[in-house]
Design a protein around this motif. Structure first.
Motif, PDB file in Angstrom:
ATOM      1  N   LEU A  12      -3.146   4.527  -1.524  1.00  0.00           N
ATOM      2  CA  LEU A  12      -1.983   4.841  -2.361  1.00  0.00           C
ATOM      3  C   LEU A  12      -1.030   3.650  -2.430  1.00  0.00           C
ATOM      4  CD1 LEU A  12      -0.209   6.771  -3.996  1.00  0.00           C
ATOM      5  CD2 LEU A  12       0.775   7.566  -1.828  1.00  0.00           C
ATOM      6  N   HIS A  41      -2.166   1.074  -4.880  1.00  0.00           N
ATOM      7  CA  HIS A  41      -1.957   1.500  -6.266  1.00  0.00           C
ATOM      8  C   HIS A  41      -0.487   1.377  -6.663  1.00  0.00           C
ATOM      9  CE1 HIS A  41      -1.999   3.873  -9.947  1.00  0.00           C
ATOM     10  NE2 HIS A  41      -0.960   4.533  -9.445  1.00  0.00           N
ATOM     11  N   ALA A  72       1.247  -0.682  -9.680  1.00  0.00           N
ATOM     12  CA  ALA A  72       1.874   0.080 -10.766  1.00  0.00           C
ATOM     13  C   ALA A  72       3.370  -0.196 -10.876  1.00  0.00           C
ATOM     14  CB  ALA A  72       1.641   1.573 -10.552  1.00  0.00           C
ATOM     15  N   GLN A  84       2.336   8.919 -10.807  1.00  0.00           N
ATOM     16  CA  GLN A  84       1.495   7.853 -10.269  1.00  0.00           C
ATOM     17  C   GLN A  84       0.355   8.416  -9.419  1.00  0.00           C
ATOM     18  OE1 GLN A  84       1.352   4.756 -11.093  1.00  0.00           O
ATOM     19  NE2 GLN A  84       3.135   4.920 -12.445  1.00  0.00           N
ATOM     20  N   TRP A 114      -3.554   7.608 -10.069  1.00  0.00           N
ATOM     21  CA  TRP A 114      -4.339   7.085  -8.945  1.00  0.00           C
ATOM     22  C   TRP A 114      -5.560   7.954  -8.646  1.00  0.00           C
ATOM     23  CZ3 TRP A 114      -3.373   9.100  -3.571  1.00  0.00           C
ATOM     24  CH2 TRP A 114      -4.161   8.450  -2.626  1.00  0.00           C
ATOM     25  N   SER A 142      -8.442   7.854 -11.195  1.00  0.00           N
ATOM     26  CA  SER A 142      -9.162   6.583 -11.310  1.00  0.00           C
ATOM     27  C   SER A 142     -10.585   6.704 -10.783  1.00  0.00           C
ATOM     28  CB  SER A 142      -8.413   5.496 -10.524  1.00  0.00           C
ATOM     29  OG  SER A 142      -9.246   4.394 -10.252  1.00  0.00           O
ATOM     30  N   THR A 196     -10.920   5.312  -7.301  1.00  0.00           N
ATOM     31  CA  THR A 196     -10.386   6.186  -6.260  1.00  0.00           C
ATOM     32  C   THR A 196     -11.335   7.351  -6.000  1.00  0.00           C
ATOM     33  OG1 THR A 196      -8.125   5.640  -6.932  1.00  0.00           O
ATOM     34  CG2 THR A 196      -8.412   7.589  -5.558  1.00  0.00           C
TER      35      THR A 196
END
Length: 333
Positions: free
Chosen positions: A57, A60, A64, A279, A283, A286, A289
């Motif tokens: 996290l 990411h 971002a 977010q 994430w 993805s 992920t």
């Protein structure tokens, strides 16, 4: 007058998409983003599932949001120490908790002197869920859960089970299983899953409700026998293992998944909560992920703050019932 009205209408119609785009852009710019370094507190030691998710996290969010995002491991007291630090932090979005089932659900009923309450944290979104798995030493003759329950009854309390620590999910999974089936066994707590698995494979203990993530290789190598998963659904990582709740009528309520989710301190403004939640969705959606989560024998579990709040409250109530019946109480130290 008619021609002017039509012209005005045409101009207005042609301008509408640009206005719509401008509004969307304005909304995007209005979404909260931090202006300084962000810290993801992991209330566990490096290397475990909570730590892995916290680091994924953080990577990411750094990309971002364009701000440094660091992971801060604060282990101790089953995750309560790290969680307490987040509770006491400024609610400005720069301190994020990668929480889990222990300090954010079990701990409220387990510890006598909890330094925070459920209201001290805002649930943002769940991240992943993963089942535990009932594994037995090959010397145990049972091949199915009903056979295992019959074997336990014949042992009359002489069998022993490992756990990765008193009051943790593997321990309470076993405690609830024994409560529902009316069976007994001796609890042998260890300091983590690794030593518990070592003694189980050596035959020191007979069974263990371990995280599927750590036990799956032992099952594949035939060092341990898997009898079923604790979740209500089969796991894609081990599709041959039946959900335990499907094996016997008395086990129908048995539904356990370990989970990792994100929290913010109480008082954090809603725009910050919503921005972090958005977010989280990006994430978890993805492909990269999802691939990493699958490798952990887990599944993504995004939800809105409202959905995650309901989930957490249900988890707190579920484990309170098990812990109260077990008569288990500890002190935070």
């Amino acid at each position: 007058m008619t021609r002017l009205t039509r012209r005005a209408a045409l101009i207005g119609a042609s301008a509408f998409p640009a206005v719509a785009l401008l509004s969307a852009g304005a909304r995007a710019q209005a979404a909260w983003t931090p202006t300084q370094q962000v810290r993801v507190v992991v209330p566990a030691a490096p290397g475990g599932g909570t730590d892995i998710m916290g680091r994924l996290l953080a990577a990411h969010l750094q990309e971002a949001w364009g701000q440094p995002c660091v992971v801060d491991n604060k282990s101790g007291a089953g995750g309560v120490i790290g969680s307490t630090e987040v509770v006491k932090s400024k609610p400005d979005g720069t301190t994020i908790l990668m929480g889990n089932i222990g300090p954010q659900a079990i701990a409220y009923s387990l510890y006598r002197n909890m330094p925070y309450t459920p209201a001290s944290l805002i649930p943002v979104s769940n991240a992943i869920t993963a089942p535990n798995v009932l594994v037995v030493h090959p010397s145990v003759p049972a091949k199915t859960v009903p056979e295992f329950v019959a074997w336990l009854k014949a042992q009359n309390g002489k069998a022993s089970y490992a756990s990765s620590g008193t009051g943790q999910s593997p321990h309470l999974s076993a405690a609830w299983f024994l409560q529902l089936t009316g069976t007994k066994a001796e609890h042998v707590p260890y300091r983590g899953a690794a030593p518990a698995l070592n003694d189980l494979t050596a035959g020191v203990t007979q069974f263990f409700f371990d995280n599927l993530t750590t036990s799956i290789e032992f099952i594949r190598a035939n060092k341990l026998r898997g009898l079923g998963v604790t979740s209500a659904q089969r796991s894609p990582a081990a599709p041959d293992l039946v959900p335990i709740c499907e094996t016997m009528p008395e086990l129908k309520p048995f539904d356990v998944s370990t989970w990792f989710g994100v929290f913010l301190p109480a008082g954090t403004p809603k725009p910050i909560v919503d921005s972090l939640n958005a977010q989280m969705k990006i994430w978890l959606d993805s492909p990269k992920t999802k691939e990493r989560i699958a490798a952990m024998a887990s599944v993504p579990a995004y939800g809105t703050p409202e959905q995650f709040n309901q989930f957490v409250n249900a988890q707190i109530a579920q484990w309170k019932s098990v812990i109260d019946k077990e008569g288990l109480k500890l002190d935070v130290n």
